[in-house]
Design a protein around this motif. Sequence first.
Motif, PDB file in Angstrom:
ATOM      1  N   ASP A   1       1.756  -0.103   2.001  1.00 49.87           N
ATOM      2  CA  ASP A   1       0.423  -0.278   1.376  1.00 49.87           C
ATOM      3  C   ASP A   1       0.397  -1.728   0.870  1.00 49.87           C
ATOM      4  N   PRO A   2      -0.672  -2.208   0.555  1.00 49.32           N
ATOM      5  CA  PRO A   2      -1.056  -3.591  -0.055  1.00 49.32           C
ATOM      6  C   PRO A   2       0.067  -4.183  -0.867  1.00 49.32           C
ATOM      7  N   SER A   3       0.687  -3.339  -2.083  1.00 53.63           N
ATOM      8  CA  SER A   3       1.348  -3.753  -2.956  1.00 53.63           C
ATOM      9  C   SER A   3       2.766  -3.879  -2.324  1.00 53.63           C
ATOM     10  N   ALA A   4       3.071  -3.140  -1.376  1.00 52.39           N
ATOM     11  CA  ALA A   4       4.492  -3.516  -0.912  1.00 52.39           C
ATOM     12  C   ALA A   4       4.529  -4.831  -0.016  1.00 52.39           C
ATOM     13  N   PHE A   5       3.669  -5.040   0.751  1.00 60.78           N
ATOM     14  CA  PHE A   5       3.306  -6.389   1.558  1.00 60.78           C
ATOM     15  C   PHE A   5       3.370  -7.826   0.022  1.00 60.78           C
ATOM     16  N   GLN A   6       2.886  -7.210  -0.892  1.00 63.85           N
ATOM     17  CA  GLN A   6       3.075  -8.437  -1.912  1.00 63.85           C
ATOM     18  C   GLN A   6       4.247  -8.677  -2.419  1.00 63.85           C
ATOM     19  N   ARG A   7       4.960  -7.375  -2.609  1.00 59.33           N
ATOM     20  CA  ARG A   7       6.460  -7.477  -3.121  1.00 59.33           C
ATOM     21  C   ARG A   7       7.382  -8.231  -2.097  1.00 59.33           C
ATOM     22  N   ILE A   8       6.926  -7.778  -0.765  1.00 64.42           N
ATOM     23  CA  ILE A   8       7.825  -8.473   0.156  1.00 64.42           C
ATOM     24  C   ILE A   8       7.519 -10.005   0.368  1.00 64.42           C
ATOM     25  N   ARG A   9       6.247 -10.161   0.338  1.00 64.99           N
ATOM     26  CA  ARG A   9       6.010 -11.657   0.453  1.00 64.99           C
ATOM     27  C   ARG A   9       6.480 -12.568  -0.845  1.00 64.99           C
ATOM     28  N   SER A  10       6.443 -12.129  -1.890  1.00 64.01           N
ATOM     29  CA  SER A  10       6.996 -12.733  -3.063  1.00 64.01           C
ATOM     30  C   SER A  10       8.418 -12.472  -3.364  1.00 64.01           C
ATOM     31  N   ARG A  11       9.008 -11.762  -2.664  1.00 63.40           N
ATOM     32  CA  ARG A  11      10.286 -11.594  -2.537  1.00 63.40           C
ATOM     33  C   ARG A  11      10.797 -10.950  -4.079  1.00 63.40           C
ATOM     34  N   GLN A  12      10.055  -9.919  -4.370  1.00 60.86           N
ATOM     35  CA  GLN A  12      10.112  -9.406  -5.597  1.00 60.86           C
ATOM     36  C   GLN A  12      10.708  -7.781  -5.422  1.00 60.86           C
ATOM     37  N   PHE A  13      11.905  -7.679  -5.534  1.00 57.99           N
ATOM     38  CA  PHE A  13      12.429  -6.185  -5.337  1.00 57.99           C
ATOM     39  C   PHE A  13      11.908  -5.500  -4.105  1.00 57.99           C
ATOM     40  N   GLN A  14      11.441  -5.872  -3.205  1.00 57.78           N
ATOM     41  CA  GLN A  14      11.439  -5.262  -1.609  1.00 57.78           C
ATOM     42  C   GLN A  14      11.531  -6.282  -0.700  1.00 57.78           C
ATOM     43  N   ALA A  15      12.624  -6.089   0.359  1.00 55.56           N
ATOM     44  CA  ALA A  15      12.661  -7.091   1.458  1.00 55.56           C
ATOM     45  C   ALA A  15      12.075  -6.583   2.689  1.00 55.56           C
ATOM     46  N   ALA A  16      11.536  -5.146   2.805  1.00 53.12           N
ATOM     47  CA  ALA A  16      11.027  -5.068   4.195  1.00 53.12           C
ATOM     48  C   ALA A  16      10.350  -3.697   3.993  1.00 53.12           C
ATOM     49  N   THR A  17       9.522  -3.275   4.740  1.00 53.79           N
ATOM     50  CA  THR A  17       8.874  -1.886   4.910  1.00 53.79           C
ATOM     51  C   THR A  17       8.647  -1.485   6.402  1.00 53.79           C
ATOM     52  N   VAL A  18       8.689  -0.261   6.586  1.00 57.06           N
ATOM     53  CA  VAL A  18       8.364   0.038   8.066  1.00 57.06           C
ATOM     54  C   VAL A  18       6.927   0.946   7.768  1.00 57.06           C
ATOM     55  N   PRO A  19       5.834  -0.009   8.094  1.00 60.61           N
ATOM     56  CA  PRO A  19       4.818   0.445   7.704  1.00 60.61           C
ATOM     57  C   PRO A  19       3.949   1.233   8.847  1.00 60.61           C
ATOM     58  N   GLU A  20       3.237   2.372   8.287  1.00 60.48           N
ATOM     59  CA  GLU A  20       2.447   3.067   9.129  1.00 60.48           C
ATOM     60  C   GLU A  20       1.223   2.149   9.455  1.00 60.48           C
ATOM     61  N   PRO A  21       0.655   2.084  10.696  1.00 65.35           N
ATOM     62  CA  PRO A  21      -0.896   1.351  10.949  1.00 65.35           C
ATOM     63  C   PRO A  21      -1.937   2.105  10.207  1.00 65.35           C
ATOM     64  N   LEU A  22      -2.058   2.387   8.845  1.00 65.65           N
ATOM     65  CA  LEU A  22      -2.911   3.178   8.273  1.00 65.65           C
ATOM     66  C   LEU A  22      -4.219   3.241   8.736  1.00 65.65           C
ATOM     67  N   THR A  23      -5.066   2.071   8.872  1.00 62.14           N
ATOM     68  CA  THR A  23      -6.193   2.027   9.274  1.00 62.14           C
ATOM     69  C   THR A  23      -6.303   2.562  10.668  1.00 62.14           C
ATOM     70  N   GLU A  24      -5.414   2.096  11.250  1.00 68.47           N
ATOM     71  CA  GLU A  24      -5.490   2.256  13.028  1.00 68.47           C
ATOM     72  C   GLU A  24      -5.286   4.059  12.963  1.00 68.47           C
ATOM     73  N   GLN A  25      -4.381   4.408  12.292  1.00 69.05           N
ATOM     74  CA  GLN A  25      -4.481   5.787  12.197  1.00 69.05           C
ATOM     75  C   GLN A  25      -5.496   6.629  11.703  1.00 69.05           C
ATOM     76  N   GLY A  26      -6.230   6.107  10.882  1.00 69.98           N
ATOM     77  CA  GLY A  26      -7.572   6.611  10.321  1.00 69.98           C
ATOM     78  C   GLY A  26      -8.637   6.492  11.605  1.00 69.98           C
ATOM     79  N   TRP A  27      -8.386   5.678  12.430  1.00 72.72           N
ATOM     80  CA  TRP A  27      -9.383   5.761  13.542  1.00 72.72           C
ATOM     81  C   TRP A  27      -8.783   6.658  14.764  1.00 72.72           C
ATOM     82  N   GLN A  28      -7.597   6.667  14.646  1.00 72.67           N
ATOM     83  CA  GLN A  28      -7.043   7.753  15.602  1.00 72.67           C
ATOM     84  C   GLN A  28      -7.643   9.107  15.340  1.00 72.67           C
ATOM     85  N   VAL A  29      -7.425   9.518  14.024  1.00 82.20           N
ATOM     86  CA  VAL A  29      -8.062  10.514  13.477  1.00 82.20           C
ATOM     87  C   VAL A  29      -9.385  10.974  14.128  1.00 82.20           C
TER      88      VAL A  29
END
Length: 389
Positions: free
Chosen positions: A302-330
């Motif tokens: 989610d966006p807050s995860a990307f913000q934490r990762i970019r600012s290097r604040q207590f999260q280094a990485a995520t394995v993100p679902e392509p959420l919007t893409e998956q909404g289109w796939q639904v």
Amino acid sequence: MNRRAVRGAALLAAAGLLACCQRGVSTGTGSATAGPTRAGCPAVLDRAKSDVQQAERIDLAWRGPTSGPAAVPGKTIVFVAQTMTNPGVAGVARGVAEAAAVIGWSVRVIDGQGTPVGIQAAFSQAIDLRPSGIVIGGFDPALTAQQLAQAEAAHLPLVGWHAEATPGPSQNPKLFSNVTTSVTEVARITADWVIAESNGNAGVVVFTDDSIPFARNKSDLIKSGLADCPNVRLLASANIPIADASGRTPQEVSSLLARFQGQWTFSAAINDLYFADAAPALRAAGKPGDGAPFNIGAGDGDPSAFQRIRSRQFQAATVPEPLTEQGWQVVDEFNRAFAGDPASGYVAPVHVATAANSTGVTAWDPPGYREAYRRIWERPEVGGVRSGE
């Protein structure tokens, strides 16, 4: 040579051997943490580093469907959400709404509030609305057996998102398709990242929600992957329901810090939101945002995860679902159901997002899918036959 000289030479030789066999962190954390010798799990470590490097790429071409039925007009979809406080569920719901606007359908979201009673009530309300189809958004269909039977009796197509552990059609429960990345691949690349980043030497805490079978299975698979490297030690598995994460995670993190102190160097969680809630406790304990424990979320990006990762604040990485893409796939899966076609069978590949490959973005939104789905849905018909068929 005297005894002291012999001992000194031996120490120098050992130090040289250790230096040539060590590797620093592969990517993402910005730390140069050195690990043990490669004797711990050299083959696993090499494979993990290679797999993570591939998953971090952002330039992969669209590998999803490029053909299918043109848009079936006039449909209405109800999205039954496990809870809209789950960023993954909310992200997919937004993707469904975006795609529905393109294909010309209407969408309504009903929030199950994260409880069995709430989800059952939301599903019953969805059936009463008599839509064209219903999305099972992030909850175990077993919670709603009665409502599933009612939907099947009404011949309502059901498409799940994270409703089952495996992607694609399901007979029990009866789903036209379940949209998700492969939980096996997500768990594998999460464990690989920890192994690669730690150079095969880590003390790990896994955060999970055992009340959701999908999440429990994911965390079990992560733990199994970590076990491939003997010097990667599972310190604890913290079972915190997602709905209770904001209240329980800070206290759990404080307890884990007191219990394990310097042994806790990495974390993996089945959802990024745990690290949003862990951050205050880590900060209060004097932990640096870009230091240990290095944290990776195995979904949903989610966006807050990307913000934490970019600012290097207590999260280094995520394995993100392509959420919007998956909404289109639904939406595309529903369109195939309405047209009498089979499910697409598409499964999005796993991706690892770090500060190095996520500059200026707030989600993993791979290229190509919007154009591909538009081309499928908007094909003109000539003489009653869709062009290209």
